[in-house]
Design a protein around this motif. Structure first.
Motif, PDB file in Angstrom:
ATOM      1  N   TRP A  31      75.317  13.178 -21.390  1.00 55.00           N
ATOM      2  CA  TRP A  31      76.843  13.368 -21.494  1.00 55.00           C
ATOM      3  C   TRP A  31      77.372  14.297 -22.617  1.00 55.00           C
ATOM      4  O   TRP A  31      78.172  15.089 -21.932  1.00 55.00           O
ATOM      5  CB  TRP A  31      77.246  11.621 -21.899  1.00 55.00           C
ATOM      6  CG  TRP A  31      77.401  10.697 -20.866  1.00 55.00           C
ATOM      7  CD1 TRP A  31      77.137  11.146 -19.499  1.00 55.00           C
ATOM      8  CD2 TRP A  31      77.420   9.382 -21.112  1.00 55.00           C
ATOM      9  NE1 TRP A  31      77.092   9.786 -18.893  1.00 55.00           N
ATOM     10  CE2 TRP A  31      77.237   8.942 -19.842  1.00 55.00           C
ATOM     11  CE3 TRP A  31      77.554   8.573 -22.551  1.00 55.00           C
ATOM     12  CZ2 TRP A  31      77.289   7.425 -19.796  1.00 55.00           C
ATOM     13  CZ3 TRP A  31      77.570   7.219 -22.089  1.00 55.00           C
ATOM     14  CH2 TRP A  31      77.616   6.653 -20.997  1.00 55.00           C
ATOM     15  N   ASP A  32      76.651  14.356 -23.417  1.00 47.22           N
ATOM     16  CA  ASP A  32      76.919  15.400 -24.481  1.00 47.22           C
ATOM     17  C   ASP A  32      76.944  16.896 -23.855  1.00 47.22           C
ATOM     18  O   ASP A  32      77.727  17.696 -24.172  1.00 47.22           O
ATOM     19  CB  ASP A  32      75.911  15.515 -25.704  1.00 47.22           C
ATOM     20  CG  ASP A  32      76.254  13.961 -26.516  1.00 47.22           C
ATOM     21  OD1 ASP A  32      77.290  13.454 -26.371  1.00 47.22           O
ATOM     22  OD2 ASP A  32      75.630  14.065 -27.633  1.00 47.22           O
ATOM     23  N   ARG A  33      75.794  17.145 -23.162  1.00 47.76           N
ATOM     24  CA  ARG A  33      75.708  18.397 -22.240  1.00 47.76           C
ATOM     25  C   ARG A  33      76.869  18.507 -21.371  1.00 47.76           C
ATOM     26  O   ARG A  33      77.451  19.777 -21.206  1.00 47.76           O
ATOM     27  CB  ARG A  33      74.204  18.437 -21.819  1.00 47.76           C
ATOM     28  CG  ARG A  33      73.108  18.789 -22.759  1.00 47.76           C
ATOM     29  CD  ARG A  33      71.796  19.400 -22.020  1.00 47.76           C
ATOM     30  NE  ARG A  33      71.212  18.103 -21.131  1.00 47.76           N
ATOM     31  CZ  ARG A  33      70.711  17.142 -21.362  1.00 47.76           C
ATOM     32  NH1 ARG A  33      70.259  16.795 -22.550  1.00 47.76           N
ATOM     33  NH2 ARG A  33      70.183  16.309 -20.430  1.00 47.76           N
ATOM     34  N   ARG A  34      76.877  17.667 -20.867  1.00 53.95           N
ATOM     35  CA  ARG A  34      78.253  17.684 -19.612  1.00 53.95           C
ATOM     36  C   ARG A  34      79.558  17.943 -20.522  1.00 53.95           C
ATOM     37  O   ARG A  34      80.479  18.811 -20.185  1.00 53.95           O
ATOM     38  CB  ARG A  34      78.440  16.389 -18.885  1.00 53.95           C
ATOM     39  CG  ARG A  34      77.348  16.286 -17.748  1.00 53.95           C
ATOM     40  CD  ARG A  34      77.348  15.000 -16.775  1.00 53.95           C
ATOM     41  NE  ARG A  34      76.357  14.695 -15.999  1.00 53.95           N
ATOM     42  CZ  ARG A  34      76.168  13.722 -15.573  1.00 53.95           C
ATOM     43  NH1 ARG A  34      77.079  12.529 -15.804  1.00 53.95           N
ATOM     44  NH2 ARG A  34      75.216  13.556 -14.582  1.00 53.95           N
ATOM     45  N   ILE A  35      79.863  17.342 -21.585  1.00 51.16           N
ATOM     46  CA  ILE A  35      80.863  17.584 -22.333  1.00 51.16           C
ATOM     47  C   ILE A  35      81.122  19.058 -22.829  1.00 51.16           C
ATOM     48  O   ILE A  35      82.017  19.768 -22.519  1.00 51.16           O
ATOM     49  CB  ILE A  35      81.213  16.600 -23.421  1.00 51.16           C
ATOM     50  CG1 ILE A  35      81.396  15.044 -22.879  1.00 51.16           C
ATOM     51  CG2 ILE A  35      82.167  17.153 -24.465  1.00 51.16           C
ATOM     52  CD1 ILE A  35      81.259  14.170 -23.999  1.00 51.16           C
ATOM     53  N   VAL A  36      80.018  19.608 -23.210  1.00 45.57           N
ATOM     54  CA  VAL A  36      80.016  21.176 -23.784  1.00 45.57           C
ATOM     55  C   VAL A  36      80.407  21.973 -22.444  1.00 45.57           C
ATOM     56  O   VAL A  36      81.031  22.919 -22.826  1.00 45.57           O
ATOM     57  CB  VAL A  36      78.529  21.198 -24.598  1.00 45.57           C
ATOM     58  CG1 VAL A  36      78.526  22.872 -24.666  1.00 45.57           C
ATOM     59  CG2 VAL A  36      78.849  20.435 -25.942  1.00 45.57           C
ATOM     60  N   ALA A  58      74.944  11.247 -35.735  1.00 46.54           N
ATOM     61  CA  ALA A  58      73.942  11.129 -34.722  1.00 46.54           C
ATOM     62  C   ALA A  58      74.691  10.485 -33.677  1.00 46.54           C
ATOM     63  O   ALA A  58      74.262  10.656 -32.465  1.00 46.54           O
ATOM     64  CB  ALA A  58      73.061  10.234 -35.429  1.00 46.54           C
ATOM     65  N   GLN A  59      75.989   9.653 -33.941  1.00 42.76           N
ATOM     66  CA  GLN A  59      76.460   8.924 -32.806  1.00 42.76           C
ATOM     67  C   GLN A  59      77.645   9.454 -32.195  1.00 42.76           C
ATOM     68  O   GLN A  59      78.245   9.211 -30.890  1.00 42.76           O
ATOM     69  CB  GLN A  59      77.046   7.614 -33.231  1.00 42.76           C
ATOM     70  CG  GLN A  59      75.833   6.601 -33.369  1.00 42.76           C
ATOM     71  CD  GLN A  59      76.091   5.401 -34.183  1.00 42.76           C
ATOM     72  OE1 GLN A  59      77.269   5.244 -34.810  1.00 42.76           O
ATOM     73  NE2 GLN A  59      75.502   4.196 -33.953  1.00 42.76           N
ATOM     74  N   GLU A  60      78.072  10.886 -32.510  1.00 42.09           N
ATOM     75  CA  GLU A  60      79.123  11.534 -32.252  1.00 42.09           C
ATOM     76  C   GLU A  60      78.819  12.597 -30.957  1.00 42.09           C
ATOM     77  O   GLU A  60      77.425  12.937 -30.720  1.00 42.09           O
ATOM     78  CB  GLU A  60      79.950  12.440 -33.361  1.00 42.09           C
ATOM     79  CG  GLU A  60      80.753  11.587 -34.244  1.00 42.09           C
ATOM     80  CD  GLU A  60      81.325  12.274 -35.348  1.00 42.09           C
ATOM     81  OE1 GLU A  60      82.333  11.978 -35.679  1.00 42.09           O
ATOM     82  OE2 GLU A  60      80.552  13.443 -35.812  1.00 42.09           O
ATOM     83  N   ILE A  61      79.643  13.108 -30.280  1.00 47.19           N
ATOM     84  CA  ILE A  61      79.197  14.213 -29.344  1.00 47.19           C
ATOM     85  C   ILE A  61      78.554  15.557 -30.058  1.00 47.19           C
ATOM     86  O   ILE A  61      79.176  15.945 -31.205  1.00 47.19           O
ATOM     87  CB  ILE A  61      80.351  14.499 -28.386  1.00 47.19           C
ATOM     88  CG1 ILE A  61      80.739  13.598 -27.318  1.00 47.19           C
ATOM     89  CG2 ILE A  61      80.042  15.922 -27.794  1.00 47.19           C
ATOM     90  CD1 ILE A  61      81.717  12.439 -27.825  1.00 47.19           C
ATOM     91  N   ASN A  62      77.356  15.695 -29.802  1.00 49.08           N
ATOM     92  CA  ASN A  62      76.792  16.870 -30.398  1.00 49.08           C
ATOM     93  C   ASN A  62      77.175  18.060 -29.975  1.00 49.08           C
ATOM     94  O   ASN A  62      77.073  18.538 -28.698  1.00 49.08           O
ATOM     95  CB  ASN A  62      75.235  16.663 -30.124  1.00 49.08           C
ATOM     96  CG  ASN A  62      74.380  17.793 -30.834  1.00 49.08           C
ATOM     97  OD1 ASN A  62      74.981  19.217 -31.079  1.00 49.08           O
ATOM     98  ND2 ASN A  62      73.161  17.432 -31.520  1.00 49.08           N
ATOM     99  N   PRO A 187      82.553  13.177 -20.104  1.00 49.67           N
ATOM    100  CA  PRO A 187      81.397  13.585 -19.306  1.00 49.67           C
ATOM    101  C   PRO A 187      82.032  13.726 -17.818  1.00 49.67           C
ATOM    102  O   PRO A 187      81.421  14.589 -17.102  1.00 49.67           O
ATOM    103  CB  PRO A 187      80.258  12.420 -19.332  1.00 49.67           C
ATOM    104  CG  PRO A 187      80.605  11.866 -20.667  1.00 49.67           C
ATOM    105  CD  PRO A 187      82.157  11.823 -20.931  1.00 49.67           C
ATOM    106  N   THR A 188      82.831  12.937 -17.449  1.00 47.97           N
ATOM    107  CA  THR A 188      83.590  13.077 -16.077  1.00 47.97           C
ATOM    108  C   THR A 188      84.716  13.942 -15.623  1.00 47.97           C
ATOM    109  O   THR A 188      85.033  14.054 -14.687  1.00 47.97           O
ATOM    110  CB  THR A 188      83.497  11.688 -15.589  1.00 47.97           C
ATOM    111  OG1 THR A 188      84.415  10.999 -16.184  1.00 47.97           O
ATOM    112  CG2 THR A 188      82.065  10.825 -15.678  1.00 47.97           C
ATOM    113  N   ARG A 189      85.493  14.181 -16.871  1.00 49.54           N
ATOM    114  CA  ARG A 189      86.893  14.553 -16.471  1.00 49.54           C
ATOM    115  C   ARG A 189      87.356  15.372 -17.920  1.00 49.54           C
ATOM    116  O   ARG A 189      86.943  15.105 -18.970  1.00 49.54           O
ATOM    117  CB  ARG A 189      87.807  13.467 -16.306  1.00 49.54           C
ATOM    118  CG  ARG A 189      87.931  12.440 -17.333  1.00 49.54           C
ATOM    119  CD  ARG A 189      88.749  11.316 -16.685  1.00 49.54           C
ATOM    120  NE  ARG A 189      88.689  10.049 -17.556  1.00 49.54           N
ATOM    121  CZ  ARG A 189      89.517   8.977 -17.733  1.00 49.54           C
ATOM    122  NH1 ARG A 189      90.670   9.308 -16.952  1.00 49.54           N
ATOM    123  NH2 ARG A 189      89.629   8.336 -18.643  1.00 49.54           N
ATOM    124  N   VAL A 190      88.287  16.224 -17.473  1.00 49.17           N
ATOM    125  CA  VAL A 190      89.176  16.736 -18.539  1.00 49.17           C
ATOM    126  C   VAL A 190      90.566  16.382 -18.127  1.00 49.17           C
ATOM    127  O   VAL A 190      91.133  16.396 -17.165  1.00 49.17           O
ATOM    128  CB  VAL A 190      89.210  18.594 -18.448  1.00 49.17           C
ATOM    129  CG1 VAL A 190      90.087  18.939 -19.350  1.00 49.17           C
ATOM    130  CG2 VAL A 190      87.606  18.785 -18.642  1.00 49.17           C
TER     131      VAL A 190
END
Length: 193
Positions: A31-36, A58-62, A187-190
């Motif tokens: 999910w983090d990679r998708r967000i980036v 550790a729990q936030e979007i990297n 991860p699925t939308r903006v």
């Protein structure tokens, strides 16, 4: 802040923190990679000269990949640095190879000697948080660091929040001093707010 709003925010913080604690590490990384990837394609990121992401817990979007790519794209990168005793946050310039230290809140941040970025020069702020709404409301961790920092920023700065789909609500409790975000990337939308 109204006590009813404060209590409602506290309940939502507890709910989201409990959910985050049960995240699957592999799913989170995906999910983090998708967000980036979505952030890198966002028109406001592309147009920005100076960006202010954050260094994640550790729990936030990297966002480490976003920081590296922004630097390779030739953008100026500013990272938050918190002074816990005064409850203030500043943006410090960060460049490839610069050292990061673990700050008072356990978050990696630039050295205090790193040059400070003027709030007026920041085009895009990437905001962490626990919950976000489709109306632009954001619930952070309760320290008010971003709210105080953003009070000094120009209204033109674009506020881009990042979170998982289960952190997005139709509406959230908010106070007058809470600055609204302009968009949310999941991860699925903006979502423009």
């Amino acid at each position: 802040m109204d006590e009813q709003i404060k209590a409602a925010k506290t309940a939502i913080r507890q709910q989201i923190k409990a959910r985050r604690a049960t995240q699957d590490a592999r799913q989170k990384a995906l999910w983090d990679r998708r967000i980036v990837a979505s952030m890198l394609a966002h028109p406001r990121y592309i147009a920005a000269t100076t960006v202010m992401p954050y260094m994640a817990t550790a729990q936030e979007i990297n966002l480490d990949a976003l920081v590296a790519i922004a630097l390779s794209d030739g953008k100026a990168v500013c990272l938050p640095r918190v002074e816990h005793a005064t409850r203030q946050m500043w943006a410090h310039r960060f460049q490839t190879g610069d050292a990061l230290v673990t700050g008072a809140l356990g978050i990696r941040e630039p050295l205090s000697a790193a040059p400070v970025c003027a709030a007026a020069e920041i085009d895009l702020v990437v905001m962490p948080g626990l919950a976000f709404s489709l109306r632009g409301e954001r619930i952070g961790y309760g320290g008010g660091y971003y709210d105080r920092f953003l009070a000094a920023c120009d209204e033109r700065v674009f506020l881009l929040a990042v979170g998982y789909d289960w952190q997005v609500f139709s509406e959230l409790p908010s106070a007058p001093e809470d600055r609204r975000i302009n968009a949310i990337v999941t991860p699925t939308r903006v979502v423009a707010t």
